[in-house]
Motif scaffolding. Structure first.
Motif, PDB file in Angstrom:
ATOM      1  N   ASP A 190       0.738  -0.812   0.249  1.00 39.30           N
ATOM      2  CA  ASP A 190      -0.132  -0.308   0.019  1.00 39.30           C
ATOM      3  C   ASP A 190       0.480   1.548  -0.011  1.00 39.30           C
ATOM      4  N   VAL A 191       0.249   1.942   0.242  1.00 37.83           N
ATOM      5  CA  VAL A 191       0.910   3.709   0.118  1.00 37.83           C
ATOM      6  C   VAL A 191       0.434   4.969   0.173  1.00 37.83           C
ATOM      7  N   ARG A 192       0.754   5.424   1.310  1.00 42.67           N
ATOM      8  CA  ARG A 192       1.397   6.399   2.146  1.00 42.67           C
ATOM      9  C   ARG A 192      -0.251   7.921   1.143  1.00 42.67           C
ATOM     10  N   ASN A 193      -1.067   8.053   1.503  1.00 41.79           N
ATOM     11  CA  ASN A 193      -1.947   9.207   1.021  1.00 41.79           C
ATOM     12  C   ASN A 193      -2.430   9.453   2.303  1.00 41.79           C
ATOM     13  N   GLY A 194      -2.329  11.003   2.297  1.00 45.55           N
ATOM     14  CA  GLY A 194      -1.745  11.751   3.594  1.00 45.55           C
ATOM     15  C   GLY A 194      -2.238  10.983   4.723  1.00 45.55           C
ATOM     16  N   ASP A 195      -3.009  11.166   5.361  1.00 45.40           N
ATOM     17  CA  ASP A 195      -2.893  10.376   6.909  1.00 45.40           C
ATOM     18  C   ASP A 195      -3.540   8.807   6.935  1.00 45.40           C
ATOM     19  N   VAL A 196      -3.608   8.469   5.509  1.00 46.13           N
ATOM     20  CA  VAL A 196      -3.886   7.272   5.761  1.00 46.13           C
ATOM     21  C   VAL A 196      -2.456   6.278   4.342  1.00 46.13           C
ATOM     22  N   TYR A 197      -2.672   5.222   5.071  1.00 40.45           N
ATOM     23  CA  TYR A 197      -2.477   3.624   3.822  1.00 40.45           C
ATOM     24  C   TYR A 197      -3.278   3.179   3.174  1.00 40.45           C
ATOM     25  N   THR A 198      -3.222   2.868   1.870  1.00 39.41           N
ATOM     26  CA  THR A 198      -4.082   2.431   1.042  1.00 39.41           C
ATOM     27  C   THR A 198      -3.468   2.282  -0.261  1.00 39.41           C
ATOM     28  N   ALA A 199      -4.503   2.050  -0.719  1.00 40.19           N
ATOM     29  CA  ALA A 199      -4.581   0.897  -2.758  1.00 40.19           C
ATOM     30  C   ALA A 199      -5.107   1.732  -3.805  1.00 40.19           C
ATOM     31  N   ASP A 200      -4.959   2.234  -5.351  1.00 39.64           N
ATOM     32  CA  ASP A 200      -6.209   1.671  -5.715  1.00 39.64           C
ATOM     33  C   ASP A 200      -6.256   0.228  -6.011  1.00 39.64           C
ATOM     34  N   THR A 201      -5.116  -0.099  -6.522  1.00 45.65           N
ATOM     35  CA  THR A 201      -5.506  -1.520  -6.713  1.00 45.65           C
ATOM     36  C   THR A 201      -4.589  -2.846  -5.291  1.00 45.65           C
ATOM     37  N   SER A 202      -5.620  -3.885  -4.812  1.00 43.81           N
ATOM     38  CA  SER A 202      -4.971  -4.815  -4.615  1.00 43.81           C
ATOM     39  C   SER A 202      -4.057  -5.461  -5.084  1.00 43.81           C
ATOM     40  N   LEU A 203      -2.866  -5.273  -4.215  1.00 42.00           N
ATOM     41  CA  LEU A 203      -1.474  -5.667  -4.449  1.00 42.00           C
ATOM     42  C   LEU A 203      -0.557  -6.971  -4.200  1.00 42.00           C
ATOM     43  N   SER A 204      -1.158  -8.494  -3.176  1.00 38.00           N
ATOM     44  CA  SER A 204      -0.560  -9.034  -2.023  1.00 38.00           C
ATOM     45  C   SER A 204       1.421  -9.649  -2.892  1.00 38.00           C
ATOM     46  N   TYR A 205       2.066  -9.199  -2.269  1.00 39.56           N
ATOM     47  CA  TYR A 205       3.373  -9.860  -2.237  1.00 39.56           C
ATOM     48  C   TYR A 205       3.892 -11.303  -1.411  1.00 39.56           C
ATOM     49  N   THR A 206       4.820 -11.316  -2.444  1.00 39.65           N
ATOM     50  CA  THR A 206       4.994 -12.929  -1.943  1.00 39.65           C
ATOM     51  C   THR A 206       6.757 -12.475  -1.672  1.00 39.65           C
ATOM     52  N   VAL A 207       7.223 -13.514  -0.362  1.00 43.46           N
ATOM     53  CA  VAL A 207       8.327 -13.796   0.056  1.00 43.46           C
ATOM     54  C   VAL A 207      10.190 -13.675  -1.201  1.00 43.46           C
ATOM     55  N   GLY A 208      10.700 -13.500  -1.362  1.00 41.38           N
ATOM     56  CA  GLY A 208      11.839 -13.283  -2.323  1.00 41.38           C
ATOM     57  C   GLY A 208      11.656 -12.585  -3.542  1.00 41.38           C
ATOM     58  N   THR A 209      10.207 -12.360  -4.670  1.00 38.35           N
ATOM     59  CA  THR A 209       9.997 -11.267  -5.245  1.00 38.35           C
ATOM     60  C   THR A 209      10.769 -10.181  -5.213  1.00 38.35           C
ATOM     61  N   SER A 210      10.840 -10.198  -6.187  1.00 42.42           N
ATOM     62  CA  SER A 210      11.209  -8.836  -6.386  1.00 42.42           C
ATOM     63  C   SER A 210      10.447  -7.689  -7.197  1.00 42.42           C
ATOM     64  N   TYR A 211       9.672  -6.727  -6.613  1.00 50.92           N
ATOM     65  CA  TYR A 211       9.249  -5.403  -7.091  1.00 50.92           C
ATOM     66  C   TYR A 211       9.978  -4.789  -7.278  1.00 50.92           C
ATOM     67  N   ARG A 212       9.418  -3.951  -9.242  1.00 47.46           N
ATOM     68  CA  ARG A 212      10.010  -2.508  -9.341  1.00 47.46           C
ATOM     69  C   ARG A 212       8.955  -1.977  -9.634  1.00 47.46           C
ATOM     70  N   PHE A 213       9.346  -0.279  -8.798  1.00 47.20           N
ATOM     71  CA  PHE A 213       8.827   0.537  -8.241  1.00 47.20           C
ATOM     72  C   PHE A 213       8.652   1.712  -9.897  1.00 47.20           C
ATOM     73  N   ARG A 214       8.423   2.582  -9.818  1.00 48.69           N
ATOM     74  CA  ARG A 214       8.794   2.972 -10.612  1.00 48.69           C
ATOM     75  C   ARG A 214       7.531   5.034  -9.746  1.00 48.69           C
ATOM     76  N   LEU A 215       7.404   5.675  -9.113  1.00 46.90           N
ATOM     77  CA  LEU A 215       6.881   7.040  -8.720  1.00 46.90           C
ATOM     78  C   LEU A 215       7.457   8.418  -9.550  1.00 46.90           C
ATOM     79  N   ARG A 216       6.451   8.700  -9.929  1.00 48.34           N
ATOM     80  CA  ARG A 216       6.294  10.030 -10.803  1.00 48.34           C
ATOM     81  C   ARG A 216       5.987  11.290  -9.210  1.00 48.34           C
ATOM     82  N   ILE A 217       6.551  12.228  -9.004  1.00 46.14           N
ATOM     83  CA  ILE A 217       6.459  13.284  -7.976  1.00 46.14           C
ATOM     84  C   ILE A 217       6.534  14.260  -8.353  1.00 46.14           C
ATOM     85  N   ASN A 218       5.885  15.041  -7.588  1.00 43.53           N
ATOM     86  CA  ASN A 218       5.186  16.782  -7.981  1.00 43.53           C
ATOM     87  C   ASN A 218       5.720  17.514  -7.094  1.00 43.53           C
ATOM     88  N   ILE A 219       6.791  17.733  -6.431  1.00 45.49           N
ATOM     89  CA  ILE A 219       6.638  18.673  -5.096  1.00 45.49           C
ATOM     90  C   ILE A 219       5.934  20.105  -5.218  1.00 45.49           C
TER      91      ILE A 219
END
Length: 777
Positions: A675-704
């Motif tokens: 999940d991802v922080r949105n203001g004062d809560v953790y949530t996600a637009d898409t439900s995604l379970s993780y598994t041990v030992g699996t590599s997850y490639r994250f890409r973030l687009r940030i507007n300060i």
């Protein structure tokens, strides 16, 4: 017609609709779980224990919250976590939290993985509350926490009819300044705690007391039964107050029975009793317990405040294998007038095993003014030649009566067995001290088969300290009142009574043919594991006792048999090749019966890059990059090292030392989701379970400038998934002007973060309105 209508309306105002008890369900593993559920459907339960805490105040008499077996919730708290302020009633029944009747597998686990300070998991301050069949893991060995298990406390109002049943409470910690207990019952000066039951609990790994019956106010009709306390904690004991069980004065009608009390690092005793804030108002009973294994006293009663009255019946106990005296009365000051100890039909065996000549199986010290002690039908077998079997100090000034006790020294009749007011008596001469004494070998069935467990159903097991048919203790005792007329295995005593905890000969159990029960609790079946410290754990139980648990990998033992609960080991998966394996747990009982449970796991270790950051519990690791003030992007890969974990990767302005320092956060959460922080809560637009030992490639687009960010994730080369779109920066960082640091930490478990890189984010040029033409130069 108008009159009829009026009558109907009048009658309807007096109709009382029935109120039905409600059941709520909570799971950390079931796919349909969510805190937004109503919680009343087992297939659509709540997801977090925080939900239980927030909803408890709305529950009514008879309501039950069911925690799913096999679930685990990792908790972070810096004050008492769950304060139960509302309960049930005598008519509607208790409000109940239980972990035994929903799902399958081991007890559900609440584990403290974060927070600071010495505090408690659960504090009950209301009547008619039941908590049962849950494991509380204080997180001491893993995270250095100091956590009391449970308290029942009358503070501002009386508390009654609370129950703590079949809990497993361990890994609590504490030290010389942290007063940490397993289960603690108390009431403050103006209030009373009464009619509570603490039964069937297992407690270990604490600095102060496993079970603590300690109060400034009244404690009436409290029952402590069938509890198993075993402690070998070496992290520092709380000074002058540490024991498997502590009992203070100020009560009436309290019963302590069929408990196994073994504290191997105490400086006081396995059972520690004393007068404190108030005197007893009625008799309290200590019966049918096994008190053993103390490097200090088995059972000791002393006094902290002067002029407190103590009233105790102490009978039918087995007190054995303690280094100092088996039972000692040690008042520093005088007891109040009316203090009385009735000490009947106990079996003392092999106490005072140290070299201190002043210790004995039973020891009565000086200054017991105003105290009456009646000592009858006790069986004393002493083995140490450095001291004696029974001692009453020459400074004792109370009233002491004794009759029909058996005194024996295994080294023969010439050994000293009694020291009374400075006068010594051998086994051969002990009848000069007590004319009704028995001074022969009691002829136990088998003293090599000492008890390793006790319960109200089976008594001590094995029954090696029961009596042979030819025992001189049979029918050699005094006949006492009906209060004491059952022996330790509930056999009715018949006149004349026998001496010791057992009444008749041949009181042994049938051959044990029942196999123990075993359940592999970690890792889960079909899971993928990686890393050098994968936890393998199992729950094991037996109708008598578990002798040990072995763990095997494809049929080969991973380590020596684990002979004490909790049964677990740490497995270095990097020592084997990647692939599928079968893990097996084998439980063995003391009769050699065995049972097994197996699970299949896949080892998937990857080579850790040189630039990797490996998160550690409650430790912040920071890596700086060029400061960004506008629209930019970052990428990184992350691998969870177990499931579940509680690990975050975030961006901050400067080094982060707390979660509030992070503006942008991606998390592997304890529910097995990303999940991802949105203001004062953790949530996600898409439900995604993780598994041990699996590599997850994250890409973030940030507007300060607008303080929003989006997160994309790709798994094993699959197309990207939009996890979060235009989420707000963490509320505490809503005005941040630049970001220049990637920060990594964990509250539970660990993850690997690597291949961090900044990248350019293209700004899309809007299409021109229809009919307009852009002139090209």
């Amino acid at each position: 017609m108008k009159v009829l209508t009026a009558s109907i309306l009048l009658l309807s105002s007096f109709i009382v609709l029935p109120v039905y008890a409600a059941d709520y369900y909570v799971s950390s593993t079931r796919s349909g779980r969510s805190d937004s559920n109503a919680g009343t459907d087992p297939d659509a339960p709540w997801a977090t224990f925080d939900k239980v805490v927030s909803r408890w105040g709305s529950l009514s008499s008879g309501d039950t919250v069911h925690l799913e077996r096999g679930s685990q919730w990792n908790l972070s708290f810096s004050s008492d976590y769950f304060i139960i302020k509302n309960g049930g009633s005598s008519s509607g029944g208790p409000v109940t939290l239980r972990g035994d009747d929903y799902g399958s597998g081991s007890k559900p686990i609440l584990k403290r993985t974060g927070g600071s300070g010495s505090c408690a998991f659960i504090l009950i301050t209301s009547s008619y509350v039941t908590v049962r069949d849950i494991e509380l893991d204080g997180g001491h060995s893993d995270y250095g926490k100091n956590t009391t298990g449970m308290l029942i406390l009358a503070d501002g109002r009386d508390v009654s009819n609370a129950q703590i049943l079949n809990m497993k409470i361990h890994n609590l910690g504490g030290n010389t300044t942290a007063y940490i207990c397993g289960i603690w019952l108390a009431s403050w000066t103006q209030n009373t705690t009464s009619d509570c039951l603490i039964e069937g609990n297992e407690v270990s790994d604490y600095a102060a007391h496993g079970l603590n019956h300690y109060s400034q106010g009244r404690m009436n009709n409290i029952t402590w039964r069938n509890n198993y306390v075993h402690n070998s904690y070496t992290g520092g004991r709380y000074p002058s107050a540490n024991a498997a069980m502590q009992i203070t004065s100020g009560g009436s009608g309290c019963v302590f029975e069929y408990n196994w009390l073994e504290d191997r690092t105490t400086t006081e005793g396995s059972l520690f009793g004393f007068g404190k804030y108030a005197g007893d108002t009625g008799v309290n009973t200590i019966r049918y317990n096994v008190i053993t294994g103390s490097p200090a006293y088995g059972m000791i009663f002393t006094i902290d405040y002067s002029n407190m009255k103590l009233l105790y019946d102490v009978y039918g106990n087995i007190i054995m294998n303690n280094v100092k005296s088996g039972f000692a009365l040690h008042p520093y000051n005088s007891y109040a007038s009316g203090t009385r100890f009735n000490i009947y039909n106990n079996t003392f065996y092999n106490n005072a095993t140290g070299g201190d000549s002043s210790r004995s199986e039973m020891e009565i010290d000086s200054y017991c003014d105003n105290t009456t002690i009646d000592f009858a039908n006790n069986l004393i077998v002493h083995r140490n030649t450095a001291n004696t079997g029974f001692t009453i100090d020459s400074g004792f000034s109370g009233t002491f009566s004794h009759r029909n006790n058996l005194y024996w020294h295994e080294s023969g009749t010439s050994r000293s067995i009694v020291s009374s007011y400075g006068q010594s008596y051998t086994v051969a001469s002990v009848r000069n001290y007590e004319s009704t004494a028995v001074n022969e070998d009691p002829r136990f069935n088998d003293a090599a088969q000492l008890p390793i467990s006790i319960s109200s159903d089976k008594g001590p097991v094995p029954n090696g300290l029961s009596l042979q048919d030819s025992s001189p203790a049979i029918s050699a005792g005094a006949t006492l009142g009906s209060t004491y007329a059952l022996d330790i295995i509930k056999t009715a005593r018949t006149a004349p009574w026998s001496i010791g905890a057992y009444e008749t000969a041949g009181e042994t159990l049938p051959e044990d043919t029942e196999a123990p029960r075993i359940s592999l609790t970690a890792p889960t079946d079909g899971s993928t594991v990686a890393g050098s410290a994968v936890s393998i754990a199992a729950d094991a139980s037996d109708d008598i006792s578990v002798a040990g648990v072995s763990f095997l990998l494809d049929g080969t033992k991973l380590a020596a048999e684990d002979t004490s609960s909790p049964y677990s080991l740490s497995w270095d998966t990097t020592a084997v090749a990647n692939g599928k394996y079968t893990l097996t747990a084998i439980a063995r009982d003391s009769s050699g019966n065995t049972s097994t449970d197996s699970t299949s796991v896949t080892v998937n270790n990857i080579e850790i890059p040189a630039d990797a950051i490996i998160s550690e519990a409650d430790t912040w690791q920071n890596q700086s990059f060029s400061a960004e003030t506008g629209l930019f992007g970052v990428e990184f890969e992350a691998i969870p090292q177990s499931v579940p974990v509680d690990c975050v990767t975030g961006l901050a302005q400067g080094s982060a030392a707390a979660y509030d320092d992070l503006a942008v956060i991606v998390r592997f959460n304890t529910s097995g989701q990303i999940d991802v922080r949105n203001g004062d809560v953790y949530t996600a637009d898409t439900s995604l379970s993780y598994t041990v030992g699996t590599s997850y490639r994250f890409r973030l687009r940030i507007n300060i400038e607008t303080h929003v960010y989006s997160v994309y994730v790709a798994v094993d080369g699959d197309p990207e998934i939009l996890l979060a779109e235009d989420y707000a920066f963490r509320t505490s960082q809503s005005a941040v002007t630049s970001l220049d640091t990637i920060a990594v930490t964990a509250a539970a478990g660990s993850h690997i973060v690597f291949n961090f890189a900044e990248n350019q984010v293209s700004v899309a040029i809007p299409m021109p309105p229809t009919g307009l033409r852009i002139r090209e130069n």
